[in-house]
Design an enzyme around this catalytic site. Structure first.
Site, PDB file in Angstrom:
ATOM      1  N   PHE A 135     -12.827  13.441 -75.203  1.00 42.17           N
ATOM      2  CA  PHE A 135     -12.468  12.194 -75.885  1.00 42.17           C
ATOM      3  C   PHE A 135     -13.291  11.038 -75.292  1.00 42.17           C
ATOM      4  O   PHE A 135     -13.521  10.986 -74.081  1.00 42.17           O
ATOM      5  CB  PHE A 135     -10.970  11.971 -75.667  1.00 42.17           C
ATOM      6  N   ASP A 212      -6.471  16.476 -68.862  1.00 41.77           N
ATOM      7  CA  ASP A 212      -5.987  15.478 -69.801  1.00 41.77           C
ATOM      8  C   ASP A 212      -5.061  16.204 -70.779  1.00 41.77           C
ATOM      9  O   ASP A 212      -5.494  17.122 -71.478  1.00 41.77           O
ATOM     10  CB  ASP A 212      -7.169  14.831 -70.534  1.00 41.77           C
ATOM     11  N   TYR A 237       2.546   8.594 -76.801  1.00 39.68           N
ATOM     12  CA  TYR A 237       2.753   8.168 -78.197  1.00 39.68           C
ATOM     13  C   TYR A 237       2.351   9.238 -79.207  1.00 39.68           C
ATOM     14  O   TYR A 237       2.497   9.044 -80.395  1.00 39.68           O
ATOM     15  CB  TYR A 237       2.020   6.847 -78.497  1.00 39.68           C
ATOM     16  N   LYS A 238       1.833  10.380 -78.726  1.00 40.13           N
ATOM     17  CA  LYS A 238       1.450  11.463 -79.640  1.00 40.13           C
ATOM     18  C   LYS A 238       2.662  12.382 -79.828  1.00 40.13           C
ATOM     19  O   LYS A 238       3.594  12.012 -80.537  1.00 40.13           O
ATOM     20  CB  LYS A 238       0.211  12.151 -79.092  1.00 40.13           C
ATOM     21  N   ARG A 386      -8.626  15.889 -89.681  1.00 41.83           N
ATOM     22  CA  ARG A 386      -7.748  16.489 -88.687  1.00 41.83           C
ATOM     23  C   ARG A 386      -6.329  16.562 -89.241  1.00 41.83           C
ATOM     24  O   ARG A 386      -5.793  15.572 -89.734  1.00 41.83           O
ATOM     25  CB  ARG A 386      -7.771  15.607 -87.440  1.00 41.83           C
TER      26      ARG A 386
HETATM   27  C1  LIG Z   1      -5.334   9.849 -77.338  1.00 39.22           C
HETATM   28  C2  LIG Z   1      -6.199  10.148 -76.174  1.00 39.22           C
HETATM   29  C3  LIG Z   1      -6.513   9.169 -75.215  1.00 39.22           C
HETATM   30  C4  LIG Z   1      -6.039   7.758 -75.411  1.00 39.22           C
HETATM   31  O1  LIG Z   1      -6.163   6.927 -74.305  1.00 39.22           O
HETATM   32  P1  LIG Z   1      -5.473   5.485 -74.347  1.00 39.22           P
HETATM   33  O2  LIG Z   1      -5.797   4.867 -73.075  1.00 39.22           O
HETATM   34  O3  LIG Z   1      -4.001   5.711 -74.588  1.00 39.22           O
HETATM   35  O4  LIG Z   1      -6.029   4.748 -75.522  1.00 39.22           O
HETATM   36  C5  LIG Z   1      -7.285   9.557 -74.137  1.00 39.22           C
HETATM   37  N1  LIG Z   1      -7.729  10.829 -73.990  1.00 39.22           N
HETATM   38  C6  LIG Z   1      -7.444  11.793 -74.912  1.00 39.22           C
HETATM   39  C7  LIG Z   1      -7.936  13.187 -74.718  1.00 39.22           C
HETATM   40  C8  LIG Z   1      -6.683  11.467 -76.027  1.00 39.22           C
HETATM   41  O5  LIG Z   1      -6.415  12.410 -76.931  1.00 39.22           O
END
Ligand SMILES: *Cc1c(COP(=O)(O)O)cnc(C)c1O
Length: 414
Positions: A135, A212, A237-238, A386
């Protein structure tokens, strides 16, 4: 094709799957907008739906906790909220014993704190290993740390339609590796990495392993303690339905807590926050990973989802997740592949999290049309659509309706 019910070949129909779903009743626990406004929500992996209980629990938090206890709330409960909520996330979803999880900051900031601490704790090791398909925020944070520390980034290239396997790390992880950062479930392909095997390999090389968990927590069972994971970070939040911008969590294995010192020293992570001392002395244990005032209000909604997951168990959640993604693949094969769509996710459910990605050059335009029709997947450039299947809130009929709408919208544009 006209009289054909999708999924009616050898695989069960959506109606059969819904009827046999042991978790079907949980769907009523989620807030649902008016009929017609939302036909299919296929993006619970980006932002989970709110639980109905959350509206009343938030209202009573405002009235009874904040409104009535006011500043006394900090002494009575809120100072401990990051670790109390963290322990509960750890117990229900992470396979983590108490004292190793704290809630606060964003995932990005938590990644910074833990990766930077890991590099600082490994003198003589100046490489950070991360995959090219990770990501963006994970890669950007690592770029920043590498620049700050004069460290090098070792990029892992893996098959983009799957993800990183132990073989991809061979020759890249060694005596110069400080820390390896990978996503447990890849945000694009949905590939589920073999966290146990990779962690063992990384630790054999004397490096630290950071997972992660943004796309796995709450959808895939985790055993962080058993796998010997050093560090982990994840979103709430997911699949934990904490709401937009709800805080992240960090896991620091007890064996590493005395060794690692995070780089953002604030009063709330200090030994005696209200001592107003002259200089910083870190708290002991997981509290030293806190920086400033914890986002107590923002960590209320996720508690409702963690308790819902606890009531059914992560194994049942995973079982439904697998059935949903199996159904999504079989519908994609039937409805989308004939239109030139490619499936860009693993076909083996053992190697898949709770979403799938399908690729077509027109999917950017298709997504815009779908959103207008109340069918909500998301789009990840260059051409990935997705389909996220949050196990407790998504139904099989809902999924079929969404897949049929994708087929229709694409056919109109072809
Ligand atoms: C959603 C997501 C993030 C989001 O990071 P934020 O700091 O909450 O914006 C980071 N890494 C991965 C792999 C994600 O899926």
């Amino acid at each position: 094709m006209e009289n054909h019910t999708p999924g009616s070949g050898t695989s069960p129909t959506s109606a059969e799957l819904d009827a046999a779903d042991p978790l079907a009743a949980q769907r009523a626990a989620f807030y649902s907008p008016d009929e017609g406004e939302l036909a299919a929500y296929l993006d619970g992996n980006s932002l989970g739906r709110p639980l109905k209980a959350t509206a009343s629990n938030l209202a009573s938090f405002v009235q009874d906790a904040w409104g009535s206890r006011l500043i006394r709330g900090w002494d009575e409960q809120w100072m401990d909220e990051p670790t109390v909520v963290g322990d509960r996330i750890g117990e229900v979803t992470l396979g983590a014993a108490a004292g190793q999880v704290t809630v606060g900051d964003s995932t990005s900031v938590m990644l910074y704190k833990l990766i930077r601490a890991a590099v600082d704790a490994q003198p003589g090791r100046d490489e950070i290993v991360v995959d090219r398909d990770n990501f963006p925020t994970d890669r950007f944070i690592i770029e920043g740390i590498a620049a700050e520390k004069g460290a090098s980034i070792v990029w892992v290239s893996a098959n983009p339609a799957s993800g990183v396997r132990t073989g991809d790390l061979e020759g890249l992880v060694g005596e110069r590796t400080a820390v390896v950062v990978l996503s447990h479930v890849a945000y694009r392909s949905g590939f589920l990495a073999d966290a146990r095997a990779i962690t063992a390999m990384v630790k054999d090389a004397g490096a630290l392993m950071l997972w992660d968990l943004c796309h796995s927590v709450g959808s895939v069972p985790l055993e962080l303690d058993e796998w010997g994971v050093d560090l982990a970070v994840g979103c709430t939040y997911k699949y934990l339905n904490g709401g937009p911008g709800s805080p992240a969590f960090a896991y620091v294995n007890a064996s590493q807590q005395g060794r690692l010192r995070q780089p953002i020293w604030g009063w709330m992570g200090a030994d005696n926050p209200f001592g107003m001392t002259e200089s910083y002395k870190p708290a002991t244990g997981i509290r030293s990973f806190i920086t400033g005032t914890p986002p107590v209000l923002a960590m209320q909604p996720l508690k409702d989802m963690v308790e819902l997951i606890a009531s059914v168990g992560m194994e049942a959640v995973r079982e439904k997740s697998i059935r949903l993604t199996e159904h999504a693949i079989s519908l994609a094969d039937e409805l989308l592949v004939p239109l030139g769509v490619e499936i860009a996710s693993p076909r083996d459910p053992a190697e898949r999290g709770s979403h799938i990605t399908v690729d077509h050059p027109l999917f950017g335009q298709v997504t815009t049309v779908l959103w207008e029709r109340g069918v909500i997947p998301d789009f990840r450039p260059p051409h990935g659509l997705r389909i996220g299947l949050s196990p407790l809130s998504t139904g099989y009929g809902e999924l079929e309706l969404g897949m049929t709408a994708i087929r229709d919208a694409l056919a109109e544009l072809l």
